[in-house]
Every structure is written in structure tokens, then in C-alpha cells.
Design a protein around this motif. Structure first.
Motif, PDB file in Angstrom:
ATOM      1  N   ASN A  69      89.023 -30.235 -12.420  1.00  0.00           N
ATOM      2  CA  ASN A  69      88.376 -29.122 -12.819  1.00  0.00           C
ATOM      3  C   ASN A  69      87.864 -29.229 -11.542  1.00  0.00           C
ATOM      4  O   ASN A  69      86.404 -29.081 -11.817  1.00  0.00           O
ATOM      5  N   ALA A  70      88.356 -28.243 -10.489  1.00  0.00           N
ATOM      6  CA  ALA A  70      87.476 -27.924  -9.481  1.00  0.00           C
ATOM      7  C   ALA A  70      86.436 -27.386  -9.316  1.00  0.00           C
ATOM      8  O   ALA A  70      87.374 -26.360 -10.161  1.00  0.00           O
ATOM      9  N   VAL A  71      85.951 -27.161  -8.401  1.00  0.00           N
ATOM     10  CA  VAL A  71      84.315 -26.405  -8.973  1.00  0.00           C
ATOM     11  C   VAL A  71      84.531 -25.630  -7.137  1.00  0.00           C
ATOM     12  O   VAL A  71      84.063 -26.853  -6.189  1.00  0.00           O
ATOM     13  N   PRO A  72      84.368 -24.317  -7.247  1.00  0.00           N
ATOM     14  CA  PRO A  72      84.351 -24.073  -5.296  1.00  0.00           C
ATOM     15  C   PRO A  72      83.313 -24.933  -5.043  1.00  0.00           C
ATOM     16  O   PRO A  72      82.364 -24.112  -5.336  1.00  0.00           O
ATOM     17  N   GLY A  73      83.754 -24.933  -3.752  1.00  0.00           N
ATOM     18  CA  GLY A  73      82.446 -25.175  -2.182  1.00  0.00           C
ATOM     19  C   GLY A  73      81.866 -27.180  -3.397  1.00  0.00           C
ATOM     20  O   GLY A  73      81.613 -27.467  -2.262  1.00  0.00           O
ATOM     21  N   ASN A  74      82.315 -27.252  -3.931  1.00  0.00           N
ATOM     22  CA  ASN A  74      82.436 -28.871  -4.267  1.00  0.00           C
ATOM     23  C   ASN A  74      83.687 -29.974  -3.971  1.00  0.00           C
ATOM     24  O   ASN A  74      84.903 -29.279  -4.301  1.00  0.00           O
ATOM     25  N   ASP A  75      82.760 -31.007  -3.707  1.00  0.00           N
ATOM     26  CA  ASP A  75      83.835 -32.122  -3.574  1.00  0.00           C
ATOM     27  C   ASP A  75      84.533 -32.630  -4.660  1.00  0.00           C
ATOM     28  O   ASP A  75      84.176 -32.799  -5.972  1.00  0.00           O
ATOM     29  N   VAL A  76      86.030 -33.309  -4.650  1.00  0.00           N
ATOM     30  CA  VAL A  76      86.862 -33.711  -5.125  1.00  0.00           C
ATOM     31  C   VAL A  76      87.717 -35.478  -4.489  1.00  0.00           C
ATOM     32  O   VAL A  76      87.739 -34.906  -3.678  1.00  0.00           O
ATOM     33  N   VAL A  77      87.210 -35.560  -5.259  1.00  0.00           N
ATOM     34  CA  VAL A  77      88.349 -37.394  -5.386  1.00  0.00           C
ATOM     35  C   VAL A  77      89.480 -37.289  -6.038  1.00  0.00           C
ATOM     36  O   VAL A  77      89.866 -36.975  -7.204  1.00  0.00           O
ATOM     37  N   VAL A  78      90.307 -37.342  -4.761  1.00  0.00           N
ATOM     38  CA  VAL A  78      92.247 -37.727  -5.995  1.00  0.00           C
ATOM     39  C   VAL A  78      91.841 -38.901  -5.191  1.00  0.00           C
ATOM     40  O   VAL A  78      92.935 -39.967  -4.313  1.00  0.00           O
ATOM     41  N   PRO A  79      92.593 -39.774  -6.476  1.00  0.00           N
ATOM     42  CA  PRO A  79      92.976 -41.190  -5.940  1.00  0.00           C
ATOM     43  C   PRO A  79      94.735 -40.924  -6.496  1.00  0.00           C
ATOM     44  O   PRO A  79      94.877 -40.328  -6.076  1.00  0.00           O
ATOM     45  N   VAL A  80      95.191 -42.315  -5.492  1.00  0.00           N
ATOM     46  CA  VAL A  80      96.031 -42.697  -5.217  1.00  0.00           C
ATOM     47  C   VAL A  80      96.148 -44.258  -6.053  1.00  0.00           C
ATOM     48  O   VAL A  80      95.946 -44.651  -5.293  1.00  0.00           O
ATOM     49  N   THR A  81      97.371 -43.811  -7.148  1.00  0.00           N
ATOM     50  CA  THR A  81      97.855 -45.771  -7.683  1.00  0.00           C
ATOM     51  C   THR A  81      98.996 -45.729  -7.564  1.00  0.00           C
ATOM     52  O   THR A  81      99.251 -45.506  -7.496  1.00  0.00           O
ATOM     53  N   SER A 104      87.137 -37.141   3.718  1.00  0.00           N
ATOM     54  CA  SER A 104      86.707 -38.525   3.818  1.00  0.00           C
ATOM     55  C   SER A 104      88.144 -39.564   2.904  1.00  0.00           C
ATOM     56  O   SER A 104      88.443 -39.077   2.340  1.00  0.00           O
ATOM     57  N   GLU A 105      88.394 -40.296   3.331  1.00  0.00           N
ATOM     58  CA  GLU A 105      89.093 -40.991   2.771  1.00  0.00           C
ATOM     59  C   GLU A 105      88.199 -42.191   2.394  1.00  0.00           C
ATOM     60  O   GLU A 105      87.091 -43.172   3.411  1.00  0.00           O
ATOM     61  N   PHE A 115      93.666 -45.848  -2.588  1.00  0.00           N
ATOM     62  CA  PHE A 115      93.241 -45.553  -0.969  1.00  0.00           C
ATOM     63  C   PHE A 115      92.656 -43.950  -1.974  1.00  0.00           C
ATOM     64  O   PHE A 115      93.728 -43.576  -3.322  1.00  0.00           O
ATOM     65  N   SER A 116      92.433 -43.381  -1.954  1.00  0.00           N
ATOM     66  CA  SER A 116      90.900 -41.836  -2.622  1.00  0.00           C
ATOM     67  C   SER A 116      91.128 -41.215  -1.724  1.00  0.00           C
ATOM     68  O   SER A 116      90.648 -41.503  -0.599  1.00  0.00           O
ATOM     69  N   LEU A 117      91.424 -39.834  -1.166  1.00  0.00           N
ATOM     70  CA  LEU A 117      91.195 -38.886  -0.611  1.00  0.00           C
ATOM     71  C   LEU A 117      90.012 -37.855  -1.097  1.00  0.00           C
ATOM     72  O   LEU A 117      90.333 -37.582  -2.550  1.00  0.00           O
ATOM     73  N   THR A 118      89.452 -37.380  -0.362  1.00  0.00           N
ATOM     74  CA  THR A 118      88.151 -36.659  -0.617  1.00  0.00           C
ATOM     75  C   THR A 118      88.142 -34.930  -0.362  1.00  0.00           C
ATOM     76  O   THR A 118      88.619 -35.089   1.439  1.00  0.00           O
TER      77      THR A 118
END
Length: 172
Positions: free
Chosen positions: A34-46, A71-72, A111-114
Motif C-alpha cells: 500500500n505504498a503511496v508515491p512520495g511517502n515513507d514506508v517502513v519495512v520490518p525484518v522479522t 533511515s533504520e 530491525f526495520s528500514l525506512t
């Protein structure tokens, strides 16, 4: 008779090592649809099966034409976790070396990457050349992660969920 005892003892030692060997945790990059162009997305690593881990080395590739690194963040259980980002190639390298083994519950994000989402879709692919994705136990012995496709599960970022299917309504 001595040879038979020696063979039996050697076999017993080998089986003992095999039974006590530990596998690497299953590491999964998140899926964002559900990513929106221009917005940040947070991707978790589990992780699942993260028991008495003392060393982490992971490399995750993404498409820099689709995602811009921001960021992370990382779980406080991993002080001094190190991140190296190559924004040109789209490669994130993560490492951590502990003084004691750490155990976390299944499904915990370590960790998560933004990223800022630009457009399109990007796979989040684990890069492994034999040592770029690796875990070691508290004793610094590398953990089994073969086949790597079983232990490192890729993720994905896009702005489209799976297609929705509608059944037609028929009437007279």
C-alpha cells in the motif's frame, strides 16, 4: 575388536555433533503493498528460531529507482547494530556482534528500514555469496543456513495489493 569400538565411538561423536547443531533463524523481509508515491514506508525484518545468536551479517538489495533509503531502527537487544547503505546500488548491509547470545520470540522484528517510495515495485532480495548472509551462535560458530532460500525470505514493496476478483451478477 578395537577397530569396531573406534568406529562406533567415532560414529557416536559425529551423530552427537549433528544432533546438537543449530540452524540459522528464518529471516523475512517485509511486504508492503500500500505504498503511496512520495511517502515513507517502513519495512520490518522479522525472525523465527532466533536462539542464542551472537553474530549477525545480512545483505539486502532493493531497487533504488523505486525506493530511497531514509533511515533504520533496530531492536534495543542489539546495541551497536551497524548499517551500511549504498544508495546508488540499492544495497543495505547489516551487522552485529554481541558479547553474549541473544534470544527473541518468533515474529520479532530485529530491525526495520525506512524508505521513501517513488513508484513501481521493488523486490527486497537477500544477497548471499556464501558469507554475506550469515548468523553465528554465542560460540561464534556459523549456523547452518543451507539452502539459503529456506532461511532468507525475500520481501516486496509496491502500491498494489493482489488483484481483486468480482463474480458477475446475472439477472433476467
Amino acid at each position: 575388536m578395537k577397530k569396531i569400538n573406534l568406529v562406533f565411538l567415532s560414529l557416536l561423536c559425529f551423530l552427537s555433533l549433528f544432533v546438537h547443531s543449530q540452524n540459522a533463524p528464518v529471516t523475512t523481509a517485509g511486504i508492503v503493498t500500500n505504498a503511496v508515491p512520495g511517502n515513507d514506508v517502513v519495512v520490518p525484518v522479522t525472525v523465527n528460531g532466533f536462539n542464542d545468536i551472537g553474530t549477525i551479517a545480512l545483505t539486502l538489495d532493493y531497487n533504488p529507482a523505486v525506493l530511497t533509503y531514509v533511515s533504520e531502527t533496530h531492536d534495543p537487544l542489539f546495541p551497536d547494530m551497524s548499517f551500511t547503505i549504498n544508495a546508488i546500488t540499492g544495497r543495505s548491509t547489516v551487522s552485529w556482534f554481541g558479547t553474549t547470545g541473544v534470544t527473541v520470540a518468533d515474529g520479532t522484528p530485529i530491525f526495520s528500514l525506512t524508505f521513501t517510495y517513488i513508484s513501481g515495485s521493488s523486490n527486497l532480495s537477500w544477497f548471499d555469496n556464501g558469507g554475506s548472509c550469515e548468523y553465528a551462535g554465542e560460540d561464534a560458530i556459523s549456523l547452518n543456513d543451507s539452502p539459503t532460500s529456506t532461511y532468507y525470505i525475500d520481501g516486496h514493496v509496491s502500491n498494489r495489493a493482489a488483484p481483486v476478483t468480482f463474480a458477475p451478477t446475472l439477472s433476467n
